[in-house]
Design an enzyme around this catalytic site. Sequence first.
Site, PDB file in Angstrom:
ATOM      1  N   HIS A 169     -29.962  30.258   6.000  1.00  0.00           N
ATOM      2  CA  HIS A 169     -28.698  29.536   5.866  1.00  0.00           C
ATOM      3  C   HIS A 169     -28.936  28.032   5.972  1.00  0.00           C
ATOM      4  O   HIS A 169     -29.683  27.592   6.834  1.00  0.00           O
ATOM      5  CB  HIS A 169     -27.748  30.001   6.979  1.00  0.00           C
ATOM      6  CG  HIS A 169     -26.315  29.678   6.728  1.00  0.00           C
ATOM      7  ND1 HIS A 169     -25.816  28.407   6.789  1.00  0.00           N
ATOM      8  CD2 HIS A 169     -25.266  30.478   6.392  1.00  0.00           C
ATOM      9  CE1 HIS A 169     -24.514  28.433   6.515  1.00  0.00           C
ATOM     10  NE2 HIS A 169     -24.152  29.677   6.270  1.00  0.00           N
ATOM     11  N   GLY A 200     -21.292   8.171  17.335  1.00  0.00           N
ATOM     12  CA  GLY A 200     -22.707   8.069  17.675  1.00  0.00           C
ATOM     13  C   GLY A 200     -23.457   7.166  16.715  1.00  0.00           C
ATOM     14  O   GLY A 200     -22.885   6.644  15.752  1.00  0.00           O
ATOM     15  N   HIS A 203     -30.659  12.926  16.052  1.00  0.00           N
ATOM     16  CA  HIS A 203     -31.269  13.283  17.331  1.00  0.00           C
ATOM     17  C   HIS A 203     -32.590  14.000  17.037  1.00  0.00           C
ATOM     18  O   HIS A 203     -32.630  14.923  16.220  1.00  0.00           O
ATOM     19  CB  HIS A 203     -30.332  14.187  18.133  1.00  0.00           C
ATOM     20  CG  HIS A 203     -30.842  14.488  19.507  1.00  0.00           C
ATOM     21  ND1 HIS A 203     -31.892  15.339  19.734  1.00  0.00           N
ATOM     22  CD2 HIS A 203     -30.460  14.019  20.720  1.00  0.00           C
ATOM     23  CE1 HIS A 203     -32.126  15.401  21.032  1.00  0.00           C
ATOM     24  NE2 HIS A 203     -31.271  14.595  21.648  1.00  0.00           N
ATOM     25  N   PRO A 204     -33.694  13.619  17.705  1.00  0.00           N
ATOM     26  CA  PRO A 204     -35.033  14.093  17.297  1.00  0.00           C
ATOM     27  C   PRO A 204     -35.261  15.597  17.418  1.00  0.00           C
ATOM     28  O   PRO A 204     -36.180  16.125  16.783  1.00  0.00           O
ATOM     29  CB  PRO A 204     -35.984  13.315  18.209  1.00  0.00           C
ATOM     30  CG  PRO A 204     -35.138  12.833  19.350  1.00  0.00           C
ATOM     31  CD  PRO A 204     -33.764  12.639  18.791  1.00  0.00           C
ATOM     32  N   THR A 205     -34.468  16.310  18.220  1.00  0.00           N
ATOM     33  CA  THR A 205     -34.627  17.770  18.269  1.00  0.00           C
ATOM     34  C   THR A 205     -33.344  18.509  17.909  1.00  0.00           C
ATOM     35  O   THR A 205     -33.381  19.611  17.388  1.00  0.00           O
ATOM     36  CB  THR A 205     -35.067  18.247  19.682  1.00  0.00           C
ATOM     37  OG1 THR A 205     -34.079  17.801  20.645  1.00  0.00           O
ATOM     38  CG2 THR A 205     -36.431  17.704  20.044  1.00  0.00           C
ATOM     39  N   GLY A 263     -30.762  17.242  15.831  1.00  0.00           N
ATOM     40  CA  GLY A 263     -30.250  16.933  14.498  1.00  0.00           C
ATOM     41  C   GLY A 263     -28.885  16.301  14.583  1.00  0.00           C
ATOM     42  O   GLY A 263     -28.642  15.441  15.432  1.00  0.00           O
TER      43      GLY A 263
END
Lengths: 320, 320
Positions: free
Chosen positions: A82, A163, A168-170, A172
Site C-alpha cells: 500500500h 511543522g 521526520h527522519p524515521t 516521515g
Amino acid sequence: MNKIVQCVPNISEGIDLAKIEYITEPLKNKEGFKCISVEPDKDYNRSVITLLGDPEKMIEPLVEFYGRALEKINMNEHKGEHPRMGAVDVCPFIPIADIKVEACIEYAKILAEKVSSTHNIPVFLYALAAQDESRVQLPHIRKGEYEGMKEKLKDSLWKPDYGQAEVHPTFGVTAIGARIPLIAYNIDLSTDNEKTARAIAKSIRQSSGGFQYVQAGPAYLEERKHTQVTMNILDFKKNPIYRVFETVKMECRRYHVEVTGSEVVGLIPMETLMDTIKYYQAVNQIDFDKDMSFNDVVKYAQEYIGLRDFDVLKIIEANL
Amino acid sequence: MNKIVQCVPNISEGIDLAKIEYITEPLKNKEGFKCISVEPDKDYNRSVITLLGDPEKMIEPLVEFYGRALEKINMNEHKGEHPRMGAVDVCPFIPIADIKVEACIEYAKILAEKVSSTHNIPVFLYALAAQDESRVQLPHIRKGEYEGMKEKLKDSLWKPDYGQAEVHPTFGVTAIGARIPLIAYNIDLSTDNEKTARAIAKSIRQSSGGFQYVQAGPAYLEERKHTQVTMNILDFKKNPIYRVFETVKMECRRYHVEVTGSEVVGLIPMETLMDTIKYYQAVNQIDFDKDMSFNDVVKYAQEYIGLRDFDVLKIIEANL
C-alpha cells in the site's frame, strides 16, 4: 446523545502484532469513545484502526498513539504493497451523529497542531480539511511516498500545514483531515473473467463517466474463485447503494453474468442501508418502517442486495 | 470520404421568416456541405441552423452569413426566452467523420479571425476551443447577456479572443468553438407529476451525483399531458443512451411509473444508436450486425428504447 465521530488512523505496520498492540494501547478502554477494531494487513504491512465516539476525548490519546508509532516504526525499513508516507500514514475524522463536518475539520486542526508541536512531525491537512485544492486528494499529497518526501517538501508548494518543511527522519509525514463517511462496497459477479468485471466497473465509476462519487475497479478473489466490482462510494447520499447495485446488474445482463451477492468492508452508517431498503420496499409496495430494528436492517440487506458476511455490529450505530 | 463536420450556428431571430431566409441564404445550395435544417422558435425568438459537410467549404459562406445577421438583426430590439449575447449567438463545429476535434478547433479559430476582421465583431472561443478554463462553458461567457456585455467587456478577464474589447452596437458579441456531438434526448414518463420527474432526473444527472456527462431536468409536455426527463448527453461514448434509459426505468420502479417512450431532438450520430442496439441485442442473445441498414437502426431503436417521432433522416450519416 453526544456528538459521535468515526476516526480511522492507518499505521504503517501490519505484521508485528506486539508492536501494533503497543502502539494502539492508548486508544483502548478510554472513556467517551470505543476502539471498534484494529485490522492488520500483512501484504499491505499496514493496520486500519477504527475509533467511534466523542472526538473531544480522542485528541490526547491520539497524540500519545502518534508518539508510540514514532517510537516503534522506522519508515526507512518499511515495505508494503500500500502506498504510504508516514508511520501514522493518515488520520481522518468522519461525522456520524450530532456533529457536522465543519466541526470535524476543527478537530483535525487541533490534532494536527498537537501532533506537530509535541512530536515534531510535519502534518498535511487533507480531504475536507485541506487548505488548498491540491491537498484535497490524499494520493496527490502521498505521491512520491515516504522515499520521495524529502525532495518533495523542498518545493514551497508542498510546505506542510503544520511543522517544519522537513521530513521526520524515521516517522516521515502524516495527513490529518476530515471527510464524510466512505462506503467500501463490493459486488460479487458469477464470472472469473476480470476483463468483464473491468468493463462493468467502468460503467459505474466517475473516472470513466459513471456515477460522480464512485471509484471502482475489478478484483479477482483467489479463495472464492470469482470476480468482484470493488468500489468506494464517497457520497452515499448522492450515489445510494441500490442505484449502483442495480446499474451493475443491468450491465451484467449483456455479458450473461449474474450478480451473486455483495459485501461491505468495514463499518457502514445505518442510513446507507435504510436508503437502499427503502427503494426495494417502494418497488415491492411494502410499507417502509423507518424505526426497524438492526436485525431487520441486516435481514433486508441480505434479501435485497445479497449482503454476505454481514452482521449487526457492522452497522456503525449498533456500536454506540 | 471527405472530412465531415456538423456546424450549428444559432441566430437571435425566430419570428420573421423572411429575415431568417435572407440571413441563411449564403448557407444554402453550396458545394461541399448541406444546410440540413433551419429551425425557428418563436418563444425563444431564435433559430438553430444545422450544416453538415466539409468545414473548409463552410468558412466563406459563414462569414457572409454573419454579415447578413449583422445587417438584419438589432440586438437592442431583441426579446426572447433563451439567453443570448449576439445576433449570431453561438457557432460550434462538431466532428462527425474523418476529422478530429483538434481540426475543428482550428476551423473555429479561422472563422473567428475572419468574422472579427471582416465585420468588427468581438469573438469568444468557447467549449473545446476555449483558451481559458473560464470560457469553456458557454453560460459563463454569456452571463449578463447582450445587455450586460458592454460592462462585462471592460473587465480585462473578459477581453475577447478576437476583435476589440468593445461590444458591437447592434450585433453584440459571438462565441465560436468546437465540441463533440451532444445528444438532446428525452425520456417519456407515464406521470404528470413534475416532482417525480425531477427526482428521477436528479438520479442520473452529473450535478446531483449521477452520470458524468448527463445534464437533466424535468419537463411537462402540455400537449401530450405527461412529464419527461429531458437531457443533454455531452459524451455519448461514456454515457450511452441504453445506460441512461435503463437507469431511468430502474428509478421509475419505486414510483410505479412507466417509461412510455423516448425522443431525440435534432440529429444523432449513428454510433450512438448502434451502441444502444448492441447492448439490447447482447442481452437478448441476438447477433449484432454492425452493417445494418439505416431502416433497421430506426426499427430497433423504436423497439428497444421506444424512440418516437424518429426517422432515418434524423441519423446524421443518412444525410451524407
